[in-house]
Design an enzyme around this catalytic site. Structure first.
Site, PDB file in Angstrom:
ATOM      1  N   HIS A 126       0.808  -1.214   0.000  1.00 57.80           N
ATOM      2  CA  HIS A 126       0.000   0.000   0.000  1.00 57.80           C
ATOM      3  C   HIS A 126       0.848   1.274   0.000  1.00 57.80           C
ATOM      4  CE1 HIS A 126       0.868   0.651   4.321  1.00 57.80           C
ATOM      5  NE2 HIS A 126       0.795  -0.666   4.400  1.00 57.80           N
ATOM      6  N   ASP A 127       0.409   2.228  -0.804  1.00 59.62           N
ATOM      7  CA  ASP A 127       0.971   3.579  -0.855  1.00 59.62           C
ATOM      8  C   ASP A 127       2.383   3.645  -1.422  1.00 59.62           C
ATOM      9  OD1 ASP A 127      -1.350   4.850   0.572  1.00 59.62           O
ATOM     10  OD2 ASP A 127      -0.639   3.565   2.184  1.00 59.62           O
ATOM     11  N   GLY A 144       5.057  -0.966   2.500  1.00 64.50           N
ATOM     12  CA  GLY A 144       4.230   0.209   2.372  1.00 64.50           C
ATOM     13  C   GLY A 144       5.010   1.510   2.395  1.00 64.50           C
TER      14      GLY A 144
END
Length: 265
Positions: A126-127, A144
């Site tokens: 994520h991200d 992440g």
């Protein structure tokens, strides 16, 4: 649902209402495309591919068997917020690759650039922000919030700690655990990811001028010694060099870092 008439979709695949399938797309057998997915022109899903979440896949990208693209983050703080995964053009995403959407706390978007190669069993969390022409070799795990700049190569079975930045043109050897930021055009290798010089092979293959390479080598040596902090030494380089490559290295060091830097031995 919007499916361009020229798209070819195998009868065994499921395209959920709301999905957008562009011209020239090919979706092989037993794929699942979720309701918030957009496939640009000429995207290919080989077979048994799951694309879900609020995911956009750019023109000409090919996704191979058993990849899982756009699933929710592997983050216990995630509470179902509306986040995205944006994948650029002409990427090759091989078997069993996983790429997750973003989180509200991380900006909400996981982003992949253009012309990347993501070999079998890689993970992009994520991200993460991945640049253009990046190569992740088999089973690389990018945690992440990482930022991987353009033209980076990460060797097989390596792990990149969350929040780490890897500068443009750097190369990370296989079986490395990288826990701090990596300078542009640097060479990292070893189990604990030690900075071991410059990616000279990559610079030469790219056709970088010999004077720029020599200036980079001299700047790298100056970072190894002298008074003050690592950032102090980097800032002083601007007085001694006029290479755009050295300037980019200085800019990278002076940028925000959540993890500190791998420094020359």
């Amino acid at each position: 649902m919007s499916i361009h008439p020229s798209a070819k979709i195998h009868a065994s695949s499921v395209i959920e209402d709301g999905a957008v399938i562009g011209a020239g797309c090919e979706i092989g057998p037993f794929c699942l495309v979720g309701p918030n997915v957009t496939l640009a022109e000429n995207v290919t899903l080989k077979s048994h591919v799951v694309v879900t979440g609020r995911t956009e896949i750019g023109e000409g990208t090919v996704v191979y068997q058993f990849a899982s693209i756009g699933e929710i983050p592997q983050d216990l703080k995630f509470r179902g917020e509306d986040t995205r995964l944006v994948i650029g053009k002409r990427n090759r995403i091989r078997e069993y690759v996983t790429m997750n959407t973003g989180t509200e706390g991380g900006g909400g978007v996981t982003r992949i650039g253009d012309d990347g190669l993501f070999m079998s069993s890689c993970h992009v969390a994520h991200d993460a922000q991945i640049g253009d022409r990046v190569i992740l070799v088999n089973s690389v795990a990018v945690a992440g919030h990482c930022h991987i700049e353009d033209d980076v190569i990460i060797g097989g079975l390596s792990g990149i700690h969350q929040w780490v930045r890897i500068g443009q043109g750097a190369i990370v050897g296989a079986l490395s655990m990288v826990t701090a930021d990596v300078l542009p055009h640097a060479l990292v290798q070893g189990p604990r990811g030690e900075l071991d010089g410059l990616n000279l092979v990559g610079l030469k293959r790219k056709g970088v001028d010999r004077d720029d390479i020599n200036q980079l080598r001299a700047a790298f040596q100056m970072l190894k010694q002298g008074e003050g902090s690592f950032k102090d030494r980097a800032q002083r380089l601007s007085d001694d060099f006029d290479s755009a490559y050295v300037a980019r290295m200085i800019e990278f060091v002076m940028g925000d870092s959540d993890r500190g830097f791998l420094t020359p031995k």
